[in-house]
Each structure stands twice: as structure tokens, then as C-alpha cells.
Design an enzyme around this catalytic site. Sequence first.
Site, short mmCIF file in Angstrom:
data_model
loop_
_atom_site.label_atom_id
_atom_site.label_comp_id
_atom_site.label_asym_id
_atom_site.label_seq_id
_atom_site.Cartn_x
_atom_site.Cartn_y
_atom_site.Cartn_z
N SER A 114 0.87 -1.18 0.00
CA SER A 114 0.00 0.00 0.00
C SER A 114 0.90 1.22 0.00
CB SER A 114 -0.92 -0.09 1.22
OG SER A 114 -1.73 1.04 1.33
N TYR A 125 -4.09 9.07 -6.16
CA TYR A 125 -3.21 7.98 -5.72
C TYR A 125 -3.58 7.55 -4.29
CZ TYR A 125 1.20 5.69 -4.29
OH TYR A 125 2.14 4.81 -3.80
N LYS A 129 -4.90 3.82 -2.68
CA LYS A 129 -4.22 3.09 -1.61
C LYS A 129 -5.13 2.94 -0.39
CE LYS A 129 -0.32 2.36 -3.77
NZ LYS A 129 0.13 1.01 -4.10
N1 NAP Z 1 8.60 4.40 -4.10
C1 NAP Z 1 7.88 4.86 -3.10
O1 NAP Z 1 8.26 5.86 -2.45
C2 NAP Z 1 6.59 4.18 -2.70
C3 NAP Z 1 5.97 4.62 -1.52
C4 NAP Z 1 4.78 4.01 -1.15
C5 NAP Z 1 4.24 2.99 -1.91
N2 NAP Z 1 4.87 2.59 -3.05
C6 NAP Z 1 4.22 1.52 -3.82
O2 NAP Z 1 5.16 0.51 -4.10
C7 NAP Z 1 4.73 -0.21 -5.25
C8 NAP Z 1 5.93 -0.44 -6.16
O3 NAP Z 1 6.39 0.81 -6.64
P1 NAP Z 1 7.94 1.19 -6.75
O4 NAP Z 1 8.16 2.35 -5.85
O5 NAP Z 1 8.77 -0.01 -6.60
O6 NAP Z 1 7.99 1.79 -8.24
P2 NAP Z 1 8.43 1.12 -9.63
O7 NAP Z 1 9.86 0.76 -9.59
O8 NAP Z 1 7.96 2.09 -10.67
O9 NAP Z 1 7.59 -0.21 -9.69
C9 NAP Z 1 6.26 -0.28 -10.17
C10 NAP Z 1 6.04 -1.66 -10.72
O10 NAP Z 1 4.70 -1.78 -11.19
C11 NAP Z 1 4.73 -2.29 -12.52
N3 NAP Z 1 3.61 -1.81 -13.31
C12 NAP Z 1 3.29 -0.52 -13.60
N4 NAP Z 1 2.24 -0.47 -14.44
C13 NAP Z 1 1.88 -1.77 -14.69
C14 NAP Z 1 0.89 -2.38 -15.51
N5 NAP Z 1 0.01 -1.65 -16.23
N6 NAP Z 1 0.82 -3.73 -15.54
C15 NAP Z 1 1.69 -4.48 -14.83
N7 NAP Z 1 2.65 -3.96 -14.04
C16 NAP Z 1 2.75 -2.62 -13.98
C17 NAP Z 1 6.06 -1.81 -13.08
O11 NAP Z 1 6.52 -2.66 -14.12
P3 NAP Z 1 6.41 -2.39 -15.70
O12 NAP Z 1 6.63 -0.92 -15.92
O13 NAP Z 1 7.50 -3.26 -16.25
O14 NAP Z 1 5.04 -2.85 -16.07
C18 NAP Z 1 6.97 -1.97 -11.88
O15 NAP Z 1 7.44 -3.29 -11.79
C19 NAP Z 1 3.62 0.61 -5.88
O16 NAP Z 1 2.36 0.04 -5.60
C20 NAP Z 1 3.74 1.96 -5.19
O17 NAP Z 1 2.52 2.63 -5.14
C21 NAP Z 1 6.04 3.16 -3.45
#
Ligand code: NAP
Length: 272
Positions: free
Chosen positions: A144, A158, A162
Site C-alpha cells: 500500500s 493515488y 491506496k
Molecule cells: N517508491 C515509493 O516511495 C513508494 C511509496 C509508497 C508505496 N509505493 C508503492 O510501491 C509499489 C511499487 O512501486 P515502486 O516504488 O517499486 O515503483 P516502480 O519501480 O515504478 O515499480 C512499479 C512496478 O509496477 C509495474 N507496473 C506498472 N504499471 C503496470 C501495468 N500496467 N501492468 C503491470 N505492471 C505494472 C512496473 O513494471 P512495468 O513498468 O515493467 O510494467 C513496476 O514493476 C507501488 O504500488 C507503489 O505505489 C512506493
Amino acid sequence: LADDHDLRGRRVLVTGASSGIGAALARGLAAEGAVVALSARRADRLDEVLADCRATSPDSCSIPLDLAEPDAPERLVTEAEQALGGIDVLVNNAGIPKRRAAEDLSTDEVEQVVRLNLLSAMRLTLAALPNMRAAGWGRLVVVSSVAARLSPPGESAYAATKAGLAAFHESLAAELWGSGVTVHLINPGVIDTELYVVPGNDPSFADVEALPADALVEPTLRAMRDGTLETWVPEWFADVAVVKAGDLAGFVQGAAEYRAQQLAAGVGPDAD
Ligand SMILES: NC(=O)c1ccc[n+]([C@@H]2O[C@H](COP(=O)([O-])OP(=O)(O)OC[C@H]3O[C@@H](n4cnc5c(N)ncnc54)[C@H](OP(=O)(O)O)[C@@H]3O)[C@@H](O)[C@H]2O)c1
């Protein structure tokens, strides 16, 4: 399988496994001996993560797919169940950001972020659940965000996805109580990933130190072992949520002041 908490041999589907948190969790789970099915759109990036996973878990595989396509969530669960022989652990991690003031959002943008972050994740859970229930063991891990609880300004759509994801899985956790299938909400704060360079987003207001994606691995494994329903990384965000729950109006006023300060300091979308 050695015991309830041992992940060796457990079959895990990780969405969003091509980069960031999902890739780190996939590697971490494979290092524990879990057999991992990795999914995302970018097949080349999945291959890189898969090579690492196979070093410790040779039967791991990848299933490239766009979760925003019709029927993709159900198709992914079916394909992962076929490839792994079942799914014991679902890591609902795929997500996109939407940093944009509410009044500047288009309905297409709202639909896109809801479809991926909320709808596809709910559908994945619903598709994977029947076999977990039948087996009497399952782990539903939901990546989340602190945004689910703190509703930061500039991220309304967003945050709504979540918060919806958290509410859905909290209700489900109560329904599943005592069934052997448990829910684990993981709330990352600011993590250094490609989420901050996804096109179509305004710059972030956040000024807290970004943690590496690996920082999520141990807390997530611990949550699954201990049965922890909600995990914050870093942990101090839990205290912020408590403050908010005690004084919502005061918290929102503070958020507005923080936003104004950040804009004045040249941080965020309309700064220039
Ligand atoms: N980074 C932060 O600060 C943060 C904070 C709180 C929560 N989060 C959550 O953590 C999770 C992972 O994000 P991250 O920070 O690791 O960013 P990220 O590196 O951009 O990872 C996002 C992942 O989701 C995949 N994705 C995006 N669109 C998609 C689609 N249409 N179909 C299938 N896969 C898809 C991307 O792969 P492809 O592009 O190859 O499809 C990638 O593997 C997310 O849910 C995000 O909301 C992140």
C-alpha cells in the site's frame, strides 16, 4: 514445508516485479527458498530479476503482462497457478503514481490509476483467494503506502487508490480471521525507485530521506512470519497516522501549511 512460517517451497506471485520494491521483494523471497512468479510489463527487466531469483530458487519464472488490460488479473492468477502448481502467497505490489493537484486531474488519469492500483489488485486477490481458502493457508501481501493513511496534498487520486486497497483488505482480513489466510498491509514511506520518474506526474513535495527498496524486504518477511496486519517503513510514519486520527482537522491544516511552505521554498509542482 517445515512449518507455517517457513517460506521454503512456498509459491509466490509478485506483481510489479520488474523494478523497485517488487524486484527487491522477489529477490528476498527467492533467497528464503520461495518459488517466485514475477510479473510486470517489461519482459527484459523481469528477466534480470528472474536470473537473480533463480540463483536461489531455480523453479522461479516470469509472466510478462499488462495488468490494466481487460481480464489480465484473472489471467495472471490462472497462469501463475499453472506455472507454480498453485499460489500460496500473493504480493500485490504493481502500482503507478499520480502526483497531480485534484483540480488538474483528468478523468482518464483518475481511471488509469484506479484501474491499476485498486481494481487490478482487488481482482488479483479475489482470483487467488479460493485456492488459498481451500488449502487453509495463504498470505495476501499488499504494498500500500503511507498515502493510504495520510492523504498527502497533490496525490488525491493515488491516495484514494491506496486507502481503498487498505479498506478492502482490512474487511477481508476480518472475514478470513482464523482461516489460515492472512493479510499484510505494507506502508512504504519514500523509497528510492522509478516511481519518482514515471512520466505524467508533477514533482514530489516530499522532503524526507528516501530509503532503498531493499529496506522493505526484512519488514515484509517479518510481517508474514509474525502475522502483522500493518507494517510501516520507516516505522515512525505510524506515529504520524496516530496524530492524524486524533485530530483530523488539525492534521489537514498542518498538511496545507506544509504544502504552502514547500511551494514557497521551490519544492513541488507549481514552484516555478
Ligand atoms: N517508491 C515509493 O516511495 C513508494 C511509496 C509508497 C508505496 N509505493 C508503492 O510501491 C509499489 C511499487 O512501486 P515502486 O516504488 O517499486 O515503483 P516502480 O519501480 O515504478 O515499480 C512499479 C512496478 O509496477 C509495474 N507496473 C506498472 N504499471 C503496470 C501495468 N500496467 N501492468 C503491470 N505492471 C505494472 C512496473 O513494471 P512495468 O513498468 O515493467 O510494467 C513496476 O514493476 C507501488 O504500488 C507503489 O505505489 C512506493
